[in-house]
Each structure stands twice: as structure tokens, then as C-alpha cells.
Enzyme design. Structure first.
Site, PDB file in Angstrom:
ATOM      1  N   GLY A  31       0.918  -1.260  -0.091  1.00  0.00           N
ATOM      2  CA  GLY A  31       0.316  -0.078   0.242  1.00  0.00           C
ATOM      3  C   GLY A  31       0.902   1.209   0.260  1.00  0.00           C
ATOM      4  O   GLY A  31       1.773   1.314  -0.654  1.00  0.00           O
ATOM      5  N   ASP A  35       4.367   6.294  -7.846  1.00  0.00           N
ATOM      6  CA  ASP A  35       4.768   6.499  -9.044  1.00  0.00           C
ATOM      7  C   ASP A  35       5.487   4.934  -9.423  1.00  0.00           C
ATOM      8  O   ASP A  35       5.299   4.479 -10.431  1.00  0.00           O
ATOM      9  CB  ASP A  35       5.274   7.460  -9.728  1.00  0.00           C
ATOM     10  CG  ASP A  35       4.314   8.920  -9.557  1.00  0.00           C
ATOM     11  OD1 ASP A  35       2.619   8.539  -9.702  1.00  0.00           O
ATOM     12  OD2 ASP A  35       4.782   9.924 -10.085  1.00  0.00           O
ATOM     13  N   HIS A  37       4.796   2.571  -7.752  1.00  0.00           N
ATOM     14  CA  HIS A  37       3.914   1.297  -7.876  1.00  0.00           C
ATOM     15  C   HIS A  37       3.450   0.916  -9.521  1.00  0.00           C
ATOM     16  O   HIS A  37       3.064   0.580 -10.205  1.00  0.00           O
ATOM     17  CB  HIS A  37       2.856   1.066  -7.027  1.00  0.00           C
ATOM     18  CG  HIS A  37       3.067   0.862  -5.611  1.00  0.00           C
ATOM     19  ND1 HIS A  37       3.293   1.971  -4.481  1.00  0.00           N
ATOM     20  CD2 HIS A  37       3.824   0.033  -4.696  1.00  0.00           C
ATOM     21  CE1 HIS A  37       4.518   1.373  -3.403  1.00  0.00           C
ATOM     22  NE2 HIS A  37       3.846  -0.419  -3.648  1.00  0.00           N
ATOM     23  N   GLN A  61       7.241  -9.276   8.196  1.00  0.00           N
ATOM     24  CA  GLN A  61       8.697  -9.419   7.478  1.00  0.00           C
ATOM     25  C   GLN A  61       9.504  -7.685   8.452  1.00  0.00           C
ATOM     26  O   GLN A  61      10.025  -7.434   7.678  1.00  0.00           O
ATOM     27  CB  GLN A  61       8.172  -8.953   5.959  1.00  0.00           C
ATOM     28  CG  GLN A  61       7.847  -7.973   5.709  1.00  0.00           C
ATOM     29  CD  GLN A  61       7.709  -7.564   4.259  1.00  0.00           C
ATOM     30  OE1 GLN A  61       7.193  -8.639   3.742  1.00  0.00           O
ATOM     31  NE2 GLN A  61       8.185  -6.679   3.303  1.00  0.00           N
ATOM     32  N   GLY A 147      10.118  -4.198  -7.710  1.00  0.00           N
ATOM     33  CA  GLY A 147      10.462  -3.414  -8.190  1.00  0.00           C
ATOM     34  C   GLY A 147      12.534  -3.347  -8.391  1.00  0.00           C
ATOM     35  O   GLY A 147      12.732  -3.975  -7.040  1.00  0.00           O
ATOM     36  N   ARG A 187       8.505   4.285   2.491  1.00  0.00           N
ATOM     37  CA  ARG A 187       8.335   5.952   3.783  1.00  0.00           C
ATOM     38  C   ARG A 187       9.115   6.905   3.033  1.00  0.00           C
ATOM     39  O   ARG A 187       8.786   7.727   4.299  1.00  0.00           O
ATOM     40  CB  ARG A 187      10.147   4.785   4.180  1.00  0.00           C
ATOM     41  CG  ARG A 187       9.287   3.186   4.504  1.00  0.00           C
ATOM     42  CD  ARG A 187      10.517   2.562   5.520  1.00  0.00           C
ATOM     43  NE  ARG A 187      10.310   0.862   6.218  1.00  0.00           N
ATOM     44  CZ  ARG A 187       9.784  -0.382   5.783  1.00  0.00           C
ATOM     45  NH1 ARG A 187      10.492  -0.374   4.487  1.00  0.00           N
ATOM     46  NH2 ARG A 187       9.458  -0.513   6.204  1.00  0.00           N
TER      47      ARG A 187
END
Length: 282
Positions: A31, A35, A37, A61, A147, A187
């Protein structure tokens, strides 16, 4: 856009698409979509007939509970984002759905998960591989998109797919960056304005190392020293690691002669940890 919260619902949808001979591209996310994503989704849309996005902040994780609690969550914004992108299906399971009472089986990754993130984030990759395996079994994709910023994660997942004979192709998508070079990350929204301005030093240090490599420097120790000096010029930056490794094996390299190496870094700004990497190729 269809929205599902239960694995059997998501799996039924995916099976229907496959029965209709539609290929499925899958973009797993936690979530706070941005950009980066967007690029993953666009690439999936170019390759596949149907695109599924998952949104799940995976507690397994996170080695630091505070990091998990502070991870940005904007569900309404993410829903709009996916709608506007033309995503076909959104999978948003709860923690209780993913890890119901009695859950105890985990994927244990091997040597590729040991260095770098594996050193500083104990259990991280076991959490990543466990959740990704579950998501693959639910969304039943032909291709899954990740990514390149998370280079080690990508390598660990590729290894899992090979080792478990999973019927999914892993597609690496180039890192999307701000104009000053900062890699896009959910983040980043937690950075103060001062930290955001300073954070561009991460990519600058990587670029300086690549330039030195292209000019003939092959010593990993010297390239790491060059990057450390760049980071030392920014008082806010606290380096956790700088490593140079073989891109296929993840093994640390002392000398770069074959040209298939990557430099990866983890740098803290306050209580926010950012990672990035750059390929050391001609």
C-alpha cells in the site's frame, strides 16, 4: 474493479480468468501507492490481459514492531489509485485472514537471504517469502512484478520460484526516481523536509561509485570508501551497510572484473531506513 478480501474469492476470480484464456499479471504491494507502483502496474498491463494488485502490510517481514506500526497506510487513496489505473482486481486480506489462529508454517530462504538485509533485519526474508508464496497461491498469476530497488528481495524470490517449481514468471522493473535521484518508497512520506532534502545523497553516493568504476577502479574497498565519503558529508545520514556483490549469486566481491556486480546500501535518516542500489556495469 473487483475487490476481494478472502483467498477463496480471489482464487476463484483468477481461475475464471485463466479458463477464459486471459493472462494474469500480479503486483504485490504493502500500500501507500506511488509512481513506482504505477510503473509496476503499467508494465503488467502491457504484458498481461488482467492485472491484480494486492495490498497487505505484512507483519512477518518487520523485525522492528515500531516500523510496522508506523508504516504508512492510506487505504482510501490506494483504492482510488488502483481504480484510476484500471486495475482489474484488488486483493486486500486482513492479518487474521493471512495468518489465522494456529498458523505455523513458514518458508525458510537460503544463502541469498543471509547478507545485507539478512544481517540487519532478522527474519525479514522468511516473512517476505512466506507472504509472497501465499499470495502466489491465491492470485495464481502468470507473471509477478517487483521493483529493482529491492534487489536482494528480487533475487530471493526468484530463487524461491525456481526451488519450489512455481508456475510464475518474475519480472524486474527498473527503479523509479525523483528528479534528484531519490528512489521512490512508501517510507519517503515519513521524511521531514530536511531529511527529504538530504536523502538524495543516497543515489549520489552510488553514482559516484559507478563513475569511478567506469573510469577503471575495480577495488570494492576503494569504491565503498568513495561512497562512504559522500555519505559522511551529510550529517543526517547514518550508514548501515554498503556492499558490492555478484548480481547472480549475491556473494560479496573484493574485485570487480566481470562487470556483473551491484552496489547496495542501507542508510538511516532519523528512524527511517532507506535502501537503494546501482549496477556496476559498463
Amino acid at each position: 474493479m473487483d475487490i476481494f478480501g478472502q483467498p477463496h474469492e480471489m482464487r476463484e476470480w483468477s481461475r475464471l480468468q485463466s479458463t477464459s484464456h486471459f493472462s494474469i499479471g500480479f503486483v504485490p504491494t504493502m500500500g501507500a501507492l506511488h509512481d513506482g507502483h504505477r510503473r509496476l502496474i503499467e508494465t503488467a498491463q502491457q504484458d498481461c490481459d488482467r492485472v491484480v494488485v494486492s495490498i497487505f502490510v505484512n507483519a512477518l517481514q518487520f523485525n522492528n514492531p515500531q516500523d510496522y506500526e508506523k508504516y504508512p497506510r492510506v487505504p482510501e487513496g490506494d483504492l482510488r489509485f488502483c481504480n484510476e489505473m484500471g486495475v482489474n482486481a484488488l486483493y486486500t486480506p486482513s492479518h487474521a485472514t493471512m495468518y489465522p489462529l494456529g498458523f505455523e508454517t513458514h518458508v525458510t530462504p537460503g544463502a541469498m537471504a543471509a547478507p545485507m538485509e539478512g544481517v540487519f533485519r532478522e527474519g525479514h526474508f522468511a516473512g517476505v517469502t512466506t507472504v509472497v508464496n501465499k499470495l502466489f497461491n491465491t492470485t495464481l498469476p502468470d507473471r509477478a512484478y517487483f521493483g529493482a530497488k529491492d534487489f536482494q528481495q528480487l533475487a530471493v524470490i526468484k530463487r524461491m520460484v525456481i526451488d519450489f517449481d512455481l508456475a510464475v514468471e518474475i519480472v524486474s522493473v527498473a527503479t523509479v526516481r525523483q528528479p534528484d535521484g531519490l528512489a521512490l518508497s512508501s517510507r519517503n512520506t515519513r521524511l521531514t523536509s530536511q531529511q527529504r532534502g538530504d536523502a538524495c545523497v543516497i543515489y549520489r553516493g552510488l553514482e559516484v561509485a559507478r563513475t569511478a568504476y567506469l573510469q577503471g577502479e575495480q577495488s570494492s574497498a576503494e569504491l565503498i570508501s568513495i561512497t562512504k565519503a559522500i555519505y559522511a558529508s551529510c550529517p543526517e545520514a547514518r550508514v548501515e551497510y554498503i556492499e558490492i556483490f555478484d548480481s547472480a549469486t549475491m556473494c560479496t566481491q573484493q574485485n570487480i572484473s566481470k562487470g556483473n556486480c551491484v552496489m547496495a546500501v542501507a542508510v538511516w535518516f532519523g528512524d527511517i531506513r532507506l535502501i537503494d542500489n546501482i549496477e556496476l556495469t559498463a
